[in-house]
Scaffold this active site. Sequence first.
Site, mmCIF file in Angstrom:
data_model
loop_
_atom_site.group_PDB
_atom_site.id
_atom_site.type_symbol
_atom_site.label_atom_id
_atom_site.label_comp_id
_atom_site.label_asym_id
_atom_site.label_seq_id
_atom_site.Cartn_x
_atom_site.Cartn_y
_atom_site.Cartn_z
ATOM 1 N N ASP A 57 7.293 32.903 -12.260
ATOM 2 C CA ASP A 57 7.528 33.904 -11.311
ATOM 3 C C ASP A 57 8.324 33.505 -10.131
ATOM 4 O OD1 ASP A 57 6.909 36.319 -10.003
ATOM 5 O OD2 ASP A 57 4.803 36.568 -10.284
ATOM 6 N N ASP A 95 6.322 45.375 -11.573
ATOM 7 C CA ASP A 95 4.746 45.427 -11.551
ATOM 8 C C ASP A 95 4.039 46.375 -11.275
ATOM 9 O OD1 ASP A 95 4.589 42.625 -10.788
ATOM 10 O OD2 ASP A 95 4.566 42.775 -9.035
HETATM 11 C C1 GLA Z 1 3.851 38.883 -8.777
HETATM 12 C C2 GLA Z 1 4.222 39.159 -10.385
HETATM 13 C C3 GLA Z 1 2.702 39.776 -10.895
HETATM 14 C C4 GLA Z 1 1.516 38.679 -10.685
HETATM 15 C C5 GLA Z 1 1.628 38.403 -9.348
HETATM 16 C C6 GLA Z 1 0.721 37.220 -8.871
HETATM 17 O O1 GLA Z 1 3.790 39.993 -8.169
HETATM 18 O O2 GLA Z 1 5.010 40.149 -10.564
HETATM 19 O O3 GLA Z 1 2.712 40.184 -12.291
HETATM 20 O O4 GLA Z 1 1.856 37.627 -11.457
HETATM 21 O O5 GLA Z 1 2.773 37.919 -8.766
HETATM 22 O O6 GLA Z 1 0.548 36.992 -7.578
#
Ligand code: GLA
Length: 716
Positions: free
Chosen positions: A456, A525
């Site tokens: 990420d 997300d």
């Molecule tokens: C980002 C990712 C999510 C999750 C969060 C965790 O927003 O896109 O899917 O992994 O971080 O903090």
Amino acid sequence: MSAISFDPASGVWLLSTARTSYALWIDPTGAPCHLAWGPPLTLAAAGRLVLPAGEVSSFEGRSPAGEELPVDGGARYGVPSLRVRFADGTRAFEWAHLGHRIGEPAPGTKELALEFRDRHYPLAVALHYRVHDDTDVVERWTVLRNTGRQPMAVLRADSAAWTLPPRDHYRISHVTGQWSAEGLLHREPVPHGETVLTSRRGITSHHANPWLMLDAGDCGEDRGEVWSAALAWSGSWHLTVQRTPDGRTSCTGGAGHDGTELPLGPGQEYATPRFAGLYTDRGFSAASRAWHAYVRSHVLPHPDEMRPVLFNSWEATGFEVDEAGQKALAVRAAQLGVELYVVDDGWFRGRRDDSAGLGDWTPGTERFPRGLVPLVGEVHRLGMRFGLWVEPEMVNPDSDLYRAHPDWVLHFPHRTRTELRNQLVLNFARDDVAEWAYGWLTRLVADNGIDFLKWDMNRAFSEAGWPAREDGQDLLWTRYVHHLYDVIDRLRADHPGLRIETCSGGGGRVDLGILSRTDQAWPSDNTDAADRVSIQHGFSQIYPAQVMAAWVTDVPNQLTGRSVPLRYRFHVAMAGVLAVGGDLARWTPEELSEGAELVAQYKTVRHIVQHGVQHRLRGPVDDGPTAVQYTTADRREVLVLVWQRAPRHGTPRPALRLAGLDPTACYRDVTTGAVHHACVLTGYGIAPELPTGDWSSTSLHLIRVDDMTTEGTGSH
Ligand code: GLA
């Protein structure tokens, strides 16, 4: 078959792919110039496109469109693809052609390198072109080399400029977005002047994606000419489309945004990222299919593998991850048919919420007193692979790492270190930072038996400085990305079984560069299935379903508050790499059993979705159904997914015309047993059975009748 040929008499190079031609030459000033990009030509025919230079007014100069890499220099007033500042301050570049090389770097691949230098200054420039037997994509990039003894600055180094043939109108297709709304497709006239698509964020970005399609305004999903290009780069980037007063359109693009420059020291070389171009005369949908096939055959590291059904803990447990809770969820996930269990954020030291912990990558001792091994062991015992979330490029100021290395983040002296999500960006351009990240990642994977990483990156750059190096703030934009790539490449080399998902707060880093070293992408997300239909539509323009991760999450949706049926959520997620992200501890027995049934159904059709060809039958443009069709390459099996809201005013649903079937064949509906003639399905259409009411959806699995002996086996 692809080919590259050169005619010394006309001075024309012709690049041929199975269905297209690309031709160029060097004009009398020494500049590499464009001749053609479109339907097939012979070398002799391409030679006829060379026109004698006419008289031009003193106000015109060279057209901004029509050069392979327009430089800053001479009577040029368009957007330069190449701008340099030599040691003595001179900025203009003058082409001197040195020669060319044509080679076959790999079976089925041909490469042309055109070599130049500046007429006076010590800068070598090589334009590279690659064509392949199995795609119409032409790959281009540029290599710059300082052959002198003094430093110079590269103010702009695009990978390539693409020129379109003259047309009366031009239209651009591209995506815009933001966090939770990535990849929204726009199709609009190209305005006269300059149109810039860019990211200044250090990442590919949620807000735009480095590809575009251009057409003459007359192209549809299934017909018409389209010229498209996509950049393989995961940092800041810049694409400029020019519609010139003389009626032409071109596009130049590459890494870096406006205002950044790249120091090029004596003897140093800079190779731009690849910028791939594709022409087709068969419409946007065919362009997308050609891109999907290209990604599969020339970008992805493991294109033939079936992506597993994964479970991700983020929406289920948030930061509250511990050994007992995850083990309990893993049992339920296994019962559902999940094959890869991924623990998201929250597993490491100090990570109670997003205010602390990033940088301290050891398991939290309260939550995992015995480390991760017992959980990984349990997940493996349940027959699933184990995946883990990491965010290696980030640090919370509240972390031991930051307390020990406050100079490791991007920063300027005397400037605020702007926090976003309470975090700062580690300067991956630094060798010590990249080495540190590689070190803990490779140990983490090895020591715990990790099969999958969700990598990420949750914020954009700010105060992008590197005070320890004089040239740091210019250098870091590219070196950061190269080090990111290196760390991933080394990890993959150390752990050949490791698979990686690219994520950046959702779809902030999806591009051909990162996809060449990862296996799938997290597009957004936003897991609201209704919103996801348009996000997936935009994603599918260039990127194939086999890299498009899609979770089924709980309702009301955490982001939008919308509730749609479980079946609809599954059907939307089945359009890509199906995954589950709901809190299985709260799923009712009915939900678990419906979910298990739909996971099992997905496993019988995922070979069609992940390895088949995609036709967007109806986009998410109006009240009608949105439908996507996937067909195996041998046209033996078909899957159609249909999603819609209740039709307004009770209007009848339109028939869906299928595409790409064997017209002489009959296809049997696996569920109902009904047999359909392909010529009816494609010529007249079918109205799939859909329950009434809002958010209805269905999947239609068809198998060619002469192959019915294997019906329902879900062979893949
Ligand atoms: C980002 C990712 C999510 C999750 C969060 C965790 O927003 O896109 O899917 O992994 O971080 O903090």
